[in-house]
Design an enzyme around this catalytic site. Structure first.
Site, PDB file in Angstrom:
ATOM      1  N   CYS A 163       0.799  -1.233   0.000  1.00 42.49           N
ATOM      2  CA  CYS A 163       0.000   0.000   0.000  1.00 42.49           C
ATOM      3  C   CYS A 163       0.826   1.275   0.000  1.00 42.49           C
ATOM      4  CB  CYS A 163      -0.950  -0.005   1.192  1.00 42.49           C
ATOM      5  SG  CYS A 163      -1.902  -1.533   1.321  1.00 42.49           S
ATOM      6  N   HIS A 296      -3.195   7.570   6.488  1.00 40.17           N
ATOM      7  CA  HIS A 296      -3.404   6.305   5.776  1.00 40.17           C
ATOM      8  C   HIS A 296      -4.814   5.804   6.057  1.00 40.17           C
ATOM      9  CE1 HIS A 296      -2.352   2.701   3.678  1.00 40.17           C
ATOM     10  NE2 HIS A 296      -2.423   1.929   4.746  1.00 40.17           N
ATOM     11  N   HIS A 331      -9.796   1.720  -0.493  1.00 36.43           N
ATOM     12  CA  HIS A 331      -8.343   1.589  -0.395  1.00 36.43           C
ATOM     13  C   HIS A 331      -7.833   1.058  -1.724  1.00 36.43           C
ATOM     14  CE1 HIS A 331      -4.382   1.150   0.815  1.00 36.43           C
ATOM     15  NE2 HIS A 331      -4.487   0.346   1.871  1.00 36.43           N
TER      16      HIS A 331
END
Length: 403
Positions: A163, A296, A331
């Site tokens: 990520c 995040h 995400h």
């Protein structure tokens, strides 16, 4: 003396818009892109919400000016569309005029298409040229196809660090510019939804059946998304020569790898704290000069505690407004860092702080809560966080351009 690194172009496509302007409009209207997918064949398609780009793969081919076929996967097409906008916004018509690098990020590559023919490939009795799909599986395949289509040749590489991938791509590009190895680098990432990632995160019990709620006491996991985003980085010397329109400056960055656990961050946020602190030190800004943190904020149980504690350690009692924009886009894994870097630039350009959707209840482990309204405020410096599996933590500091 090391070159300053300016952002001179941006392009993106996500579940909330096909362009940078469309994304900003959705953020302003607090319009989420979460829903149920019709583009991946999965038993969870009516159970687990995702943030899918609102076009079929065939439609993406047409939008990109590509003849549809197995060579151009959904991942590649998303990247190509974002790239076209970034180059156009930067006024770049010929990539050979100034040798430009291309740093691309992806974690799924062409898996979105390859997984559809997996059982055909392993069935020896099945007839058909299914192996042509295998070539597109490698993450570097989409990088090369985008590079060939638009004309990159000076330097091309692919990063895959979960990520944090596209945030690391931006760091790598900035380092090339700072050291004078290239004066222009286009950095970012592209990611398509796949059964593999949906099943994988679900097996970790990290996917919520409701729209995700980052930094909320009742959070229960993330929602996956897809999209692509690229930023054009130019050295100060090139930007001045070309009279480039400077959107913002990438003033600081840091990657730390704490390696605490394969899929969980350290409970006290050690890696996140060090990444933010070191990036801020590079930028020359103090904690008091940060007006917004795009966290995040995955809405998973461990991540939000860890990142929240890192914020409290770094800023003490003066944590600036912060929010996660993942309830808008889902995400997007490898693309998340670049998407949220663009949101950081938009926050500076429009002097706004984006809301953290779906928040209702403060976490018991933290003394801080995210911003829940679209807030008009002076914004000159933003920290954008992207944290990946394996403890790979990336923080970017993006600042308003000053002569």
């Amino acid at each position: 003396m090391a070159e300053r690194v300016f952002i001179t172009g941006m392009g993106m496509i996500t579940a909330i818009g096909d362009t940078v302007a469309a994304n900003f409009s959705s953020l302003q209207q607090q319009q989420s892109g979460l829903g149920f997918t019709s583009y991946i064949d999965t038993i969870y398609k009516d159970i687990l919400p995702v943030a899918a780009v609102k076009h079929s793969t065939a439609a993406l081919s047409e939008m990109a000016g590509i003849i549809a076929g197995p060579a151009y996967t959904r991942t590649t097409l998303l990247g190509l569309l974002a790239m076209q906008e970034a180059l156009q916004q930067a006024g770049i018509r010929d990539l050979q005029q100034e040798p430009a690098g291309f740093i691309n990020a992806s974690t799924v590559g062409g898996m979105c298409d390859t997984e559809k023919v997996y059982f055909d490939i392993i069935d020896r009795e099945k007839k058909g040229d299914f192996l042509q799909y295998v070539d597109t599986l490698d993450c570097a395949d989409c990088t090369q196809r985008i590079a060939d289509k638009v004309g990159f040749s000076a330097y091309i590489t692919t990063i895959s660090t979960a990520c944090s991938s596209s945030a690391n791509a931006l760091m790598y590009g900035a380092r090339l510019v700072k050291q004078g190895l290239l004066r222009r680098v286009v950095c970012g990432g592209t990611e398509a939804l796949t059964r593999f990632t949906l099943n994988g995160f679900n097996s970790l019990k990290n996917v919520d059946k409701r729209p995700c709620r980052p930094f909320d006491q009742q959070r229960n996991g993330l929602n996956l998304g897809e999209g692509a985003a690229y930023l054009v980085l130019e050295s100060e010397s090139l930007a001045r020569e070309n009279n480039s329109r400077i959107l913002a400056e990438l003033t600081g960055y840091c990657n730390t790898n704490e390696a605490f656990h394969p899929t969980a961050p350290s409970p006290e946020g050690d890696g996140a704290y060090t990444a933010m602190k070191t990036a801020l030190a590079m930028s020359g800004r103090s904690t008091g000069e940060v007006q917004y943190v795009n966290v995040h904020g995955t809405a998973t149980l461990n991540n939000d505690i860890s990142e929240g504690k890192a914020l409290e350690r770094l800023f003490g009692a003066q944590v600036p407004p912060f929010s996660s924009t993942k309830p808008f886009t889902g995400h997007t894994l490898a693309a998340a860092g670049a998407i949220e870097a663009i949101y950081a630039v938009l926050a500076i350009q429009h002097q706004v702080i984006f809301p953290n959707l779906n928040f209702t209840e403060q976490m018991e482990e933290l003394s801080i809560t995210p911003e829940t309204r679209l807030l008009e405020a002076p914004v000159e410096t933003v920290i954008s966080n992207s944290f990946g599996f394996g403890g790979n933590n990336a923080s970017l500091v993006i600042s308003k351009y000053e002569r």
